[in-house]
Design an enzyme around this catalytic site. Structure first.
Site, short mmCIF file in Angstrom:
data_model
loop_
_atom_site.label_atom_id
_atom_site.label_comp_id
_atom_site.label_asym_id
_atom_site.label_seq_id
_atom_site.Cartn_x
_atom_site.Cartn_y
_atom_site.Cartn_z
N ASP A 147 5.02 -13.73 -1.45
CA ASP A 147 3.78 -12.89 -0.50
C ASP A 147 3.74 -11.59 -1.91
OD1 ASP A 147 2.15 -11.87 1.08
OD2 ASP A 147 3.40 -11.22 2.74
N THR A 206 -0.86 -14.61 -3.36
CA THR A 206 0.22 -15.29 -2.86
C THR A 206 0.78 -16.57 -3.83
OG1 THR A 206 -0.71 -14.61 -1.23
CG2 THR A 206 1.39 -16.39 -1.02
N GLU A 223 8.47 -10.35 -1.94
CA GLU A 223 8.54 -10.75 -0.16
C GLU A 223 8.71 -11.94 -0.77
OE1 GLU A 223 6.09 -9.96 2.42
OE2 GLU A 223 6.50 -7.95 2.48
N GLU A 260 12.70 -2.58 0.62
CA GLU A 260 14.30 -2.21 0.97
C GLU A 260 15.30 -1.44 -0.07
OE1 GLU A 260 13.12 -6.29 2.72
OE2 GLU A 260 14.27 -5.85 4.52
N LYS A 288 -2.68 -7.29 0.47
CA LYS A 288 -1.34 -8.41 0.69
C LYS A 288 -2.36 -9.60 -0.09
CE LYS A 288 2.20 -7.54 2.81
NZ LYS A 288 3.47 -8.22 2.66
N ARG A 327 2.41 -2.02 -2.46
CA ARG A 327 2.47 -1.33 -0.56
C ARG A 327 1.55 0.54 -0.80
NH1 ARG A 327 5.20 -5.10 1.98
NH2 ARG A 327 6.66 -6.06 0.51
N ASP A 344 1.26 -15.12 8.07
CA ASP A 344 1.85 -14.68 7.56
C ASP A 344 3.02 -14.24 9.09
OD1 ASP A 344 3.90 -14.79 5.72
OD2 ASP A 344 3.65 -12.53 5.09
N GLU A 384 9.87 -15.36 0.76
CA GLU A 384 9.39 -16.08 2.18
C GLU A 384 9.67 -17.32 1.83
OE1 GLU A 384 6.05 -15.09 4.01
OE2 GLU A 384 6.18 -12.62 2.82
N GLN A 432 -0.94 -1.06 1.00
CA GLN A 432 -0.58 -1.28 2.09
C GLN A 432 -0.68 0.06 3.57
OE1 GLN A 432 3.22 -3.72 2.52
NE2 GLN A 432 2.11 -3.94 4.45
N HIS A 440 14.86 -7.40 7.71
CA HIS A 440 13.23 -7.13 6.79
C HIS A 440 12.78 -6.23 8.06
CE1 HIS A 440 10.18 -6.50 4.25
NE2 HIS A 440 8.96 -7.17 5.29
#
Ligand code: MN
Length: 454
Positions: free
Chosen positions: A245, A269, A211, A386, A265, A249, A139, A213, A252, A146
């Site tokens: 993804d 996925t 996420e 975000e 993560k 958080r 990834d 992507e 993380q 971002h």
């Protein structure tokens, strides 16, 4: 048709071409100009390759045995008859393009209808699987807005780290937990730490995020120790999909230093099951957005004039959420984000060239994630981290529900469209997943260690 944009445009991109599969004409994702591949199964047939046409799937295994294909197109269809597309992906662009041209002719010329119609399945009657056995998954972090938005949450004065504009940032992810669209996403358990605490707690993540992507599928790869040059790198990409993804958080934030994301993560996925091929993408190539004058010029191994001129894609991507309440009340999904692949700071070819420059080998069926693709403004952010400013600013849905991160029952739907003047636009198909409740914690410990009330 002319070849003014690229010599690889051919009759398969002709906007006037239609299909006798009527649902394909005007289809938002799968008109006859797209022809993406997937692995499907149904009640009567085990997993095999297929090509999307409107609401139907063309069985490539049946087509390979039909006598309707010859030479390279036949080789490609035979390779796609396996339960995985790896052998097909390894063939590279020649056979892939030959199959596309043959299938485009068979599905557009009504003279072939009688012979081909029996090889079609309704998509609704089939199950879609992962398109390939993914040996390795990497990834990246190419969404510059971002990177800068997330950086600002931690370093308001210095959002982008000094390496960002010199090197495509990435990490090696986990291939085993990649699943096709529409598989439930279980809320992960893990360690997290509350602000001010000195020791972590253990439990279900309270900050599950998505996420937005692109997934990049490797076609013919390289031998160990033999880098793929930037000029050749495009030819190693077989096609693309949408990729979510999923990220925890809180897990993380505690685990990521000093080696990067791990359990935050690797729990799941989601990838859209259709590979939209390089050949289908041809009309939608565009120039890479010019770098700021103050930006450094990348090192020569990352720079190719033709890649800069045509190596980016004109795709619009969207994220919608459908909460359990919205589903129960029949309310349409709520749009969280709309952004563009123009926000990628590095091209797909630069990712391939960088990944292999030290000698690392990419194999057919490997998957690269681009990294979260955000726009510069809030309506185009590619993650809740975000959108909610790190959990500080909840967003209100049409039901009046508020979200900072995802609740159990929330479904996230990614979608994308490729558009260019004078061409029929195409899409990726579905990339969706519902977050379900965490596994019971009591099952993880001997009874004596389970605390009362759990
Ligand atoms: Mn990511």
């Amino acid at each position: 048709m002319t070849d003014t944009i690229s010599g690889l445009l051919d009759e398969t991109h002709d906007p006037s071409r239609t299909s006798w599969v009527l649902s394909a004409n005007g289809h938002c994702d799968f008109p006859v100009q797209n022809l993406p591949l997937a692995i499907f199964s149904c009640a009567r047939q085990g997993p095999r390759g297929g090509i999307a046409i409107g609401d139907a799937i063309l069985d490539l295994s049946a087509l390979a045995e039909s006598g309707l294909l010859h030479s390279k197109a036949l080789v490609a269809a035979q390779a796609a008859s396996d339960g995985k597309l790896n052998r097909f992906l390894a063939l590279g662009s020649g056979p892939r393009r030959a199959l596309r041209r043959a299938v485009s002719e068979l599905l557009s010329n009504p003279a072939h209808r009688e012979g081909v119609e029996t090889m079609l399945y309704s998509q609704a009657s089939t199950t879609l699987h992962l398109p390939a056995k993914i040996g390795d998954y990497t990834d990246f972090y190419v969404g510059i807005h971002h990177a800068s938005n997330v950086g600002k949450l931690f370093r308001p004065d210095n959002p982008l780290l000094p390496n960002y504009k010199h090197i495509p940032i990435g990490y090696h992810g986990r291939a085993s937990s990649i699943a096709p669209s529409d598989r439930p996403v279980r809320r992960p358990l893990g360690q997290m730490i509350s602000p001010g605490d000195t020791a972590p707690t253990f439990g279900p993540s309270r900050r599950v995020d998505f996420e937005l992507e692109l997934g990049v599928w490797i076609g013919n790869g390289n031998q160990l120790g033999e880098p793929i040059s930037i000029g050749a790198a495009r030819h190693s990409v077989a096609g693309i999909s949408l990729l979510n993804d999923w990220s925890a958080r809180d897990i993380q934030a505690w685990e990521y230093q000093p080696l990067g994301p791990f359990l935050s993560k690797n729990f799941h996925t989601t990838v859209s099951p259709w590979i939209v091929t390089q050949e289908a993408l041809e009309p939608f190539r565009t120039g890479q957005l010019a770098r700021d004058l103050a930006d450094p010029r990348p090192l020569p191994y990352l720079w190719d004039d033709e890649d800069q001129a045509t190596g980016a894609l004109a795709a619009t991507l969207e994220v919608h959420i459908l909460s359990r309440l919205m589903r129960e009340q029949g309310i349409a999904p709520f749009r969280l984000s709309k952004t563009s692949t123009a926000n990628m700071y590095w091209t797909m070819a630069q990712l391939v060239a960088h990944h292999t420059v030290g000698g690392c080998n990419l194999n057919s069926g490997d998957l690269l994630g681009t990294g979260t693709i955000s726009a510069s403004e809030r309506g185009g952010f590619g993650s809740l981290l975000e959108i909610s400013s790190g959990g500080q600013a909840p967003i209100e849905l049409t039901t009046g529900e508020r979200r900072t991160f995802l609740e159990d029952g929330d479904e996230i739907l990614l979608s994308g469209r490729l558009e260019a003047p004078g061409f029929v636009s195409i899409g990726f198909g579905e990339c969706r997943g519902i977050v379900t409740g965490a596994r019971s914690m009591s099952g993880l410990f001997p009874p004596s260690l389970v605390m009362a009330g759990e």
